[in-house]
Design a protein around this motif. Structure first.
Motif, PDB file in Angstrom:
ATOM      1  N   ASP A 190      32.035  13.965 -17.049  1.00 61.99           N
ATOM      2  CA  ASP A 190      30.866  13.319 -17.674  1.00 61.99           C
ATOM      3  C   ASP A 190      30.989  11.802 -17.799  1.00 61.99           C
ATOM      4  O   ASP A 190      30.375  11.200 -18.682  1.00 61.99           O
ATOM      5  N   LYS A 205      31.010   7.350 -21.039  1.00 59.24           N
ATOM      6  CA  LYS A 205      30.544   8.724 -20.894  1.00 59.24           C
ATOM      7  C   LYS A 205      29.010   8.765 -20.855  1.00 59.24           C
ATOM      8  O   LYS A 205      28.332   7.829 -21.278  1.00 59.24           O
ATOM      9  N   ASN A 206      28.467   9.883 -20.370  1.00 59.90           N
ATOM     10  CA  ASN A 206      27.013   9.979 -20.260  1.00 59.90           C
ATOM     11  C   ASN A 206      26.319  10.111 -21.613  1.00 59.90           C
ATOM     12  O   ASN A 206      25.092  10.017 -21.695  1.00 59.90           O
ATOM     13  N   ASP A 207      27.091  10.300 -22.692  1.00 62.46           N
ATOM     14  CA  ASP A 207      26.491  10.322 -24.029  1.00 62.46           C
ATOM     15  C   ASP A 207      26.491   8.946 -24.689  1.00 62.46           C
ATOM     16  O   ASP A 207      26.147   8.807 -25.863  1.00 62.46           O
ATOM     17  N   GLY A 208      26.890   7.900 -23.914  1.00 63.05           N
ATOM     18  CA  GLY A 208      26.882   6.536 -24.431  1.00 63.05           C
ATOM     19  C   GLY A 208      28.113   6.143 -25.205  1.00 63.05           C
ATOM     20  O   GLY A 208      28.128   5.093 -25.852  1.00 63.05           O
ATOM     21  N   SER A 209      29.174   6.941 -25.146  1.00 65.06           N
ATOM     22  CA  SER A 209      30.421   6.623 -25.843  1.00 65.06           C
ATOM     23  C   SER A 209      31.448   6.045 -24.875  1.00 65.06           C
ATOM     24  O   SER A 209      31.388   6.276 -23.661  1.00 65.06           O
ATOM     25  N   SER A 259      28.602   4.947 -29.368  1.00 65.49           N
ATOM     26  CA  SER A 259      27.286   5.502 -29.067  1.00 65.49           C
ATOM     27  C   SER A 259      26.371   4.393 -28.560  1.00 65.49           C
ATOM     28  O   SER A 259      26.613   3.207 -28.818  1.00 65.49           O
ATOM     29  N   HIS A 260      25.358   4.761 -27.777  1.00 65.59           N
ATOM     30  CA  HIS A 260      24.322   3.841 -27.299  1.00 65.59           C
ATOM     31  C   HIS A 260      24.879   2.712 -26.429  1.00 65.59           C
ATOM     32  O   HIS A 260      24.276   1.638 -26.350  1.00 65.59           O
TER      33      HIS A 260
END
Length: 254
Positions: A116, A131-135, A155-156
């Protein structure tokens, strides 16, 4: 120096520079004591200049290396299904399955960076992965806290850049987060760093590109690497080298 009016990528290394032109060919100039400025002949889709070596990515997903780190020691994971590359003091590759592989580093890729992942950045002795979750994930030497990812970068985040001893992250609101060594104020983000669309960290200075095409630089300026020239307007690409900076606007260099 040859100039291509349509530049696809610029990359500043330790004491040399690379350009990937519109035809997929590589142009190099600067220090050549380790053959850094003898790029391979061929068509490529991405480049990355490290401290004393470089990487180039072909459309077939294979990677070539030149300079102080040569292809003879390149692991098989670099030779297929690669979609992104990053050269620093070592080499990183992002595979099409979202996993990260590393070459010529004494630090193993952590399990969190084996799936990811959407972006990578190799510093001198540490690495970053987005990562694809913004972390953000960081690993390697942590003498100055360059691997201590702050809460704001968990995040973001939409872009990352690893310097020698510090790290940068670009948030989706156009703000920048910095952590690690701040001995030359490379982590002291100026007040006007907002509406940012690109970032670049290197040994002791940092660059940010604003939405309006202007550049902001902060940190060490012994070689005027933070003295932005007057003609640095309508900039589309930036990259920070060890003691110089590059911007794409008729190849502005400072």
């Amino acid at each position: 120096m040859k100039y291509s009016p349509l530049v696809n990528k610029i990359s500043a290394g330790g004491s040399f520079s690379l350009v990937l032109d519109k035809d997929g060919e590589i142009i190099a100039w600067g220090s050549n004591n380790l053959n850094q400025c003898y790029p391979p002949v061929g068509k490529f889709i991405d480049i990355s200049a490290g401290l004393t070596h470089s990487l180039a990515l072909s459309a077939d997903g294979s990677v070539v290396s030149w300079g102080s780190k040569n292809t003879y020691n390149m692991p098989s994971e670099f030779k297929s299904k690669v979609k992104a590359i990053s050269a620093g003091g070592h080499s990183l590759a992002l595979k099409t399955d979202g996993s990260v592989v590393s070459w010529d580093s004494s630090y193993e890729v952590p399990s969190e960076a084996k799936s990811d992942v959407i972006a990578i950045s190799a510093g001198i002795n540490h690495s970053l992965a987005l990562k694809n979750d913004g972390s953000v994930i960081a690993w390697g030497t942590n003498t100055y806290g360059e691997c201590n990812v702050p809460l704001e970068a968990k995040s973001h985040v939409i872009a990352i850049s690893a310097g020698a001893k510090h790290s940068l992250a670009l948030k989706d609101d156009g703000t920048v987060v910095a952590w690690g060594d701040d001995s030359d104020n490379q982590c002291k983000i100026p007040q006007n760093v907002n509406d940012i669309v690109a970032i670049s960290a290197v040994s002791y200075h940092s660059l940010a590109l604003k939405k309006d095409g202007t550049i902001i630089a902060w940190g060490r300026n012994y070689e005027r690497q933070c003295s932005i020239p007057d003609n640095a307007e309508n900039i589309k690409l930036i990259d920070a080298g060890d003691m110089h900076s590059l911007a794409e606007n008729k190849m502005v260099q400072f």
